[in-house]
Design an enzyme around this catalytic site. Sequence first.
Site, PDB file in Angstrom:
ATOM      1  N   SER A 139       0.793  -1.212   0.037  1.00 38.14           N
ATOM      2  CA  SER A 139       0.041   0.082  -0.039  1.00 38.14           C
ATOM      3  C   SER A 139       0.754   1.270   0.048  1.00 38.14           C
ATOM      4  CB  SER A 139      -0.816  -0.029   1.328  1.00 38.14           C
ATOM      5  OG  SER A 139      -1.895   1.064   1.136  1.00 38.14           O
ATOM      6  N   HIS A 140       0.738   2.155   1.125  1.00 45.36           N
ATOM      7  CA  HIS A 140       1.148   3.219   1.224  1.00 45.36           C
ATOM      8  C   HIS A 140       2.760   3.147   1.726  1.00 45.36           C
ATOM      9  CE1 HIS A 140      -0.588   2.299   4.772  1.00 45.36           C
ATOM     10  NE2 HIS A 140       0.319   2.893   5.400  1.00 45.36           N
ATOM     11  N   ASP A 146      -2.427   6.348  -3.188  1.00 43.20           N
ATOM     12  CA  ASP A 146      -1.405   5.787  -2.582  1.00 43.20           C
ATOM     13  C   ASP A 146      -0.760   4.785  -3.710  1.00 43.20           C
ATOM     14  OD1 ASP A 146      -3.571   3.844  -2.464  1.00 43.20           O
ATOM     15  OD2 ASP A 146      -2.646   3.128  -0.578  1.00 43.20           O
ATOM     16  N   ASP A 178      -1.234   1.493  -3.907  1.00 44.68           N
ATOM     17  CA  ASP A 178      -1.965   0.411  -4.541  1.00 44.68           C
ATOM     18  C   ASP A 178      -3.483   1.142  -5.136  1.00 44.68           C
ATOM     19  OD1 ASP A 178      -2.779   0.998  -1.829  1.00 44.68           O
ATOM     20  OD2 ASP A 178      -3.762  -1.344  -1.853  1.00 44.68           O
ATOM     21  N   ASP A 213      -5.910   2.519  -3.483  1.00 46.89           N
ATOM     22  CA  ASP A 213      -7.164   2.671  -2.698  1.00 46.89           C
ATOM     23  C   ASP A 213      -7.456   3.746  -1.819  1.00 46.89           C
ATOM     24  OD1 ASP A 213      -5.196   1.644  -0.870  1.00 46.89           O
ATOM     25  OD2 ASP A 213      -6.171  -0.259  -0.293  1.00 46.89           O
ATOM     26  N   ARG A 214      -6.336   4.480  -1.662  1.00 46.51           N
ATOM     27  CA  ARG A 214      -6.622   5.554  -0.524  1.00 46.51           C
ATOM     28  C   ARG A 214      -6.567   7.163  -1.829  1.00 46.51           C
ATOM     29  NH1 ARG A 214      -2.893   5.256   4.722  1.00 46.51           N
ATOM     30  NH2 ARG A 214      -3.329   3.080   4.958  1.00 46.51           N
ATOM     31  N   LYS A 259     -11.652   0.210  -0.554  1.00 50.93           N
ATOM     32  CA  LYS A 259     -11.722   1.469  -0.802  1.00 50.93           C
ATOM     33  C   LYS A 259     -11.120   2.019  -2.282  1.00 50.93           C
ATOM     34  CE  LYS A 259      -7.515   2.020   2.425  1.00 50.93           C
ATOM     35  NZ  LYS A 259      -7.418   0.553   2.918  1.00 50.93           N
TER      36      LYS A 259
HETATM   37  C1  VG1 Z   1      -3.750   1.244   8.228  1.00 52.08           C
HETATM   38  C2  VG1 Z   1      -4.944   2.416   8.390  1.00 52.08           C
HETATM   39  C3  VG1 Z   1      -6.305   1.465   8.292  1.00 52.08           C
HETATM   40  C4  VG1 Z   1      -6.392   1.023   6.676  1.00 52.08           C
HETATM   41  C5  VG1 Z   1      -4.990  -0.002   6.637  1.00 52.08           C
HETATM   42  C6  VG1 Z   1      -4.912  -0.522   5.238  1.00 52.08           C
HETATM   43  O1  VG1 Z   1      -3.804   0.217   9.031  1.00 52.08           O
HETATM   44  O2  VG1 Z   1      -4.981   2.837   9.817  1.00 52.08           O
HETATM   45  O3  VG1 Z   1      -7.420   2.300   8.167  1.00 52.08           O
HETATM   46  O4  VG1 Z   1      -7.443   0.139   6.535  1.00 52.08           O
HETATM   47  O5  VG1 Z   1      -3.873   0.929   7.004  1.00 52.08           O
HETATM   48  O6  VG1 Z   1      -4.841   0.395   4.273  1.00 52.08           O
HETATM   49  P1  VG1 Z   1      -3.056   0.342  10.447  1.00 52.08           P
HETATM   50  O7  VG1 Z   1      -3.374  -1.153  11.312  1.00 52.08           O
HETATM   51  O8  VG1 Z   1      -1.504   0.525  10.116  1.00 52.08           O
HETATM   52  O9  VG1 Z   1      -3.567   1.507  11.317  1.00 52.08           O
HETATM   53  V1  VG1 Z   1      -4.042   0.504   2.797  1.00 52.08           V
HETATM   54  O10 VG1 Z   1      -4.122   1.538   1.999  1.00 52.08           O
HETATM   55  O11 VG1 Z   1      -2.852  -0.467   3.375  1.00 52.08           O
HETATM   56  O12 VG1 Z   1      -4.796  -0.978   2.101  1.00 52.08           O
HETATM   57 CO    CO Z   2      -3.742   1.313   0.031  1.00 51.71          CO
END
Ligand code: VG1
Ligand code: CO
Length: 544
Positions: free
Chosen positions: A114-115, A278, A280, A282-283, A377
Amino acid sequence: MQTVTLVPTKPIAGQKPGTSGLRKKTKVFSEPGFLENFTQATFNAIGDLNGKTLVLGGDGRFFNDTAAQTIIRMAAANGLSRMVVGQNALLSTPAASNLIRNLKADGGIILSASHNPGGPDEDFGMKYNVANGGPAPEAVTERIYAQTQIIETYRTMDTPDIDLSGIGDFEVGDMAVSVVDPIAEYLALMRTLFDFDAIRTMLSDGFSLCFDAMHAVTGPYAKAILVDELGAPAHSVRNAIPLPDFGGGHPDPNPVWAKELMNLMSGASAPDFGAASDGDGDRNMILGRGIYVTPSDSLAVLAANAHLAPGYAGGLAGVARSMPTSRAVDAVAANLGIEAYETPTGWKFFGNLLDAGKATLCGEESAGTGSDHVREKDGVWAVLLWLNILAVRKLSVADILRDHWRQFGRHYYSRHDYEGVDTDRANAMITALRDRLPALAGQAAAGMVVSVADDFCYTDPIDGSVSNNQGVRILFANGSRVVFRLSGTGTVGATLRVYLEHFEPDPENHDQDPQSALAPIIAAADELAGIAEYTGRSAPDVRT
Ligand code: VG1
Ligand code: CO
């Protein structure tokens, strides 16, 4: 037919999927046998693969292509019937979700952290999505984890890499592989949800925008949709070519990591609208000229205005937000007379509500917004919904936001992250808080009085499954709130997240700087939890 090789392996510690799949340093993921081990555990958890179809794609980060070839080979060796792969092994998370749903596939594997930053010394990740297109629910991730504990062999075969650079059909062993355009079906879905003509007209009338793809997977999607389809000038999409290391930055759309866009939007030559996504896809981050829309506010504004887009013209069945997300959307739901659900952090918890038609829009404070169009998302979707609303209302982002606060009040909101904290100390802090929960009610801290304190426990309204210990929340007598939880996506030590919220009904007070408006809660949070003492830090690493 190629022969299947059974390679001896043994359980590897730490292969437990977190908030969003398994994330590790790339060096760990690419150690011989590590990816193979987790992939086999995932296949074992799925069961018989004969007759099944899986989707495969990723965000293009370093190791994405190599990992995809390994997974294709292993899938064939495990008897999978069909694998549908995004061209160049690319698929944004929401596009993968859509593809799984359209193909009626049995699930999919998304390669992404992801990010989190990418590269040989940064992060890699893998998540498994189920047949509804959404992240595997806890019961499934538990099954995968259990398989990692008892694994003895993994199955693979000695086949050459297949050419993922073009569209086409291949065979690997007895498995059919289709390499598909990662954008086409996603674009087709977006056309059904939004008034593209209205957005096109707004853009040709001079409305200006800047989308920052942060060198990640949404670049090609944004170019195809915003530029080629909707007619925005080519320079409207920045950093549009996915790079294995995301240009050395964190592909994290927030005011800290998307600084370049923040600067542009607060400068003299700011366009009307700014957005970023981000790694991937989704954000999303939404900006207007001179204004940043917090993700919690964005969710509330979208809920209040979604009916202006064709896909949501019939209104919303309900809304859902993760517990730490601000309660701004609850105020909208109350006004619309629809249900507002509160779930634990992580998109997987929205799946049942979306499938059951109980929620139409969902969101998280971490810059995730989405709807029942897929089961993830969706960053580009959020941008298009905003553009559709702007095209209909013909107001600036700032005016829409101000208008929203006037009607519903303003929920000042901020998240403070303490990254790379010593895991034992972070756990000790949360444990100490938990132990004191009943005693906290009535206690005063920094001039604030605690009214209720608990550890969020969620019972899924559809399947009755229970998730405990989802975050300590403290509600103050004046309605302010602080939530403490540890991240489930970090790869180094522990990340402590402190979520701060303060409701302000009076429009006279809607122009404060959020950190100042939240100052009393920030002080109370530190006093109640001993953040400085446990973490050894005097300030957070990131404030969003
Ligand atoms: C974080 C965010 C959460 C989100 C998750 C995956 O998790 O707080 O809201 O769903 O990342 O997002 P954590 O456990 O680090 O707080 V993504 O864009 O990584 O798929
Ligand atoms: Co993401």
